[in-house]
Design an enzyme around this catalytic site. Structure first.
Site, short mmCIF file in Angstrom:
data_model
loop_
_atom_site.label_atom_id
_atom_site.label_comp_id
_atom_site.label_asym_id
_atom_site.label_seq_id
_atom_site.Cartn_x
_atom_site.Cartn_y
_atom_site.Cartn_z
CE1 TYR A 51 -4.28 -1.29 -0.15
CE2 TYR A 51 -3.61 -2.71 1.66
CZ TYR A 51 -4.52 -2.37 0.66
OH TYR A 51 -5.66 -3.12 0.49
CG PHE A 59 -6.64 5.83 5.02
CD1 PHE A 59 -6.08 4.78 4.29
CD2 PHE A 59 -7.20 6.89 4.32
CE1 PHE A 59 -6.05 4.80 2.90
CE2 PHE A 59 -7.17 6.92 2.93
CZ PHE A 59 -6.60 5.87 2.23
NE ARG A 87 -11.35 0.05 -9.34
CZ ARG A 87 -10.84 0.38 -8.16
NH1 ARG A 87 -10.06 -0.48 -7.51
NH2 ARG A 87 -11.09 1.55 -7.62
CB THR A 93 -13.52 2.70 -1.49
OG1 THR A 93 -12.85 2.65 -2.74
CG2 THR A 93 -12.53 2.45 -0.38
NE ARG A 104 -14.31 -2.72 -1.65
CZ ARG A 104 -13.52 -2.12 -2.53
NH1 ARG A 104 -14.03 -1.27 -3.42
NH2 ARG A 104 -12.22 -2.35 -2.51
CG ASN A 114 -12.84 -2.01 1.67
OD1 ASN A 114 -11.97 -2.82 1.96
ND2 ASN A 114 -12.63 -1.04 0.81
CD GLU A 128 -2.69 -3.74 -6.65
OE1 GLU A 128 -3.66 -4.51 -6.78
OE2 GLU A 128 -2.81 -2.56 -6.26
P1 CMP Z 1 -8.56 -0.87 -1.04
O1 CMP Z 1 -9.33 -1.06 -2.28
O2 CMP Z 1 -7.79 -2.03 -0.50
O3 CMP Z 1 -7.52 0.34 -1.27
C1 CMP Z 1 -7.00 1.11 -0.21
C2 CMP Z 1 -7.70 0.84 1.08
O4 CMP Z 1 -7.58 1.85 2.05
C3 CMP Z 1 -9.21 0.75 0.85
O5 CMP Z 1 -9.54 -0.38 0.13
C4 CMP Z 1 -9.72 0.81 2.27
O6 CMP Z 1 -9.58 -0.44 2.95
C5 CMP Z 1 -8.74 1.80 2.87
N1 CMP Z 1 -9.31 3.17 2.91
C6 CMP Z 1 -9.63 3.96 1.87
N2 CMP Z 1 -10.11 5.15 2.31
C7 CMP Z 1 -10.10 5.07 3.66
C8 CMP Z 1 -10.49 5.97 4.70
N3 CMP Z 1 -10.99 7.19 4.41
N4 CMP Z 1 -10.33 5.57 5.97
C9 CMP Z 1 -9.82 4.34 6.26
N5 CMP Z 1 -9.43 3.44 5.31
C10 CMP Z 1 -9.58 3.80 4.03
#
Ligand code: CMP
Length: 140
Positions: A51, A59, A87, A93, A104, A114, A128
């Site tokens: 990440y 976050f 997606r 998200t 989700r 999520n 990835e």
């Molecule tokens: P993902 O698709 O794995 O990509 C990045 C991840 O960060 C996302 O899913 C969430 O799990 C997390 N994420 C994204 N936005 C936020 C937020 N505002 N607060 C906490 N976690 C977040």
């Protein structure tokens, strides 16, 4: 339309509720094939590297801690326009904003927890996939 591959992660909130099979069924029912899959417990270093693109986000630390909090299932999905299709099946998200019948919406707990991750572009999918899998582990 092209056959693509994308990287999927079933996240700790979903594995701990025994939702791996239910989520995989959604992928297979929508025409995506699971061509590689393994269950892992990520190290903090792996989560931070995976990440890294989010390193400046507020976050980031919480996200990395959460991704190491239990097992994940990393997988390669293959099919027509797999990146976009995956997606769509995942939904937004934040589960609160996700469309009905998406993963989700149906399984997500919060914007962080999520339930599943999907690559956001074909270029990112390549990075990835190679983060977790050798080419010999992907059987299309
Ligand atoms: P993902 O698709 O794995 O990509 C990045 C991840 O960060 C996302 O899913 C969430 O799990 C997390 N994420 C994204 N936005 C936020 C937020 N505002 N607060 C906490 N976690 C977040």
């Amino acid at each position: 339309m092209a056959i693509e591959r994308t990287l999927s992660i079933i996240k700790p909130d979903a594995t701990k509720r025994n939702l791996t099979g239910a989520i995989n069924a959604r992928f297979e029912e929508s025409g995506l094939a699971i061509v590689a899959q393994k269950r892992l417990h990520l190290t903090r270093a792996q989560a931070e590297a995976f990440y890294a693109v989010h390193a400046q986000r507020s976050f980031y630390g919480e996200l990395c801690a959460y991704m190491c909090s239990g097992p994940v299932v990393v997988q390669v999905l293959q099919g027509e326009s797999a990146v976009t299709r995956h997606r769509e099946i995942l939904g937004a998200t934040n589960p609160a904003n996700a469309a009905p019948k998406t993963i989700r919406k149906d399984f997500g707990v919060s914007v962080q927890e999520n339930s599943a991750h999907g690559s956001d572009s074909p270029t990112e999918a390549q990075r990835e996939i190679s983060f977790f899998f050798a080419q010999t582990e992907i059987v299309g």
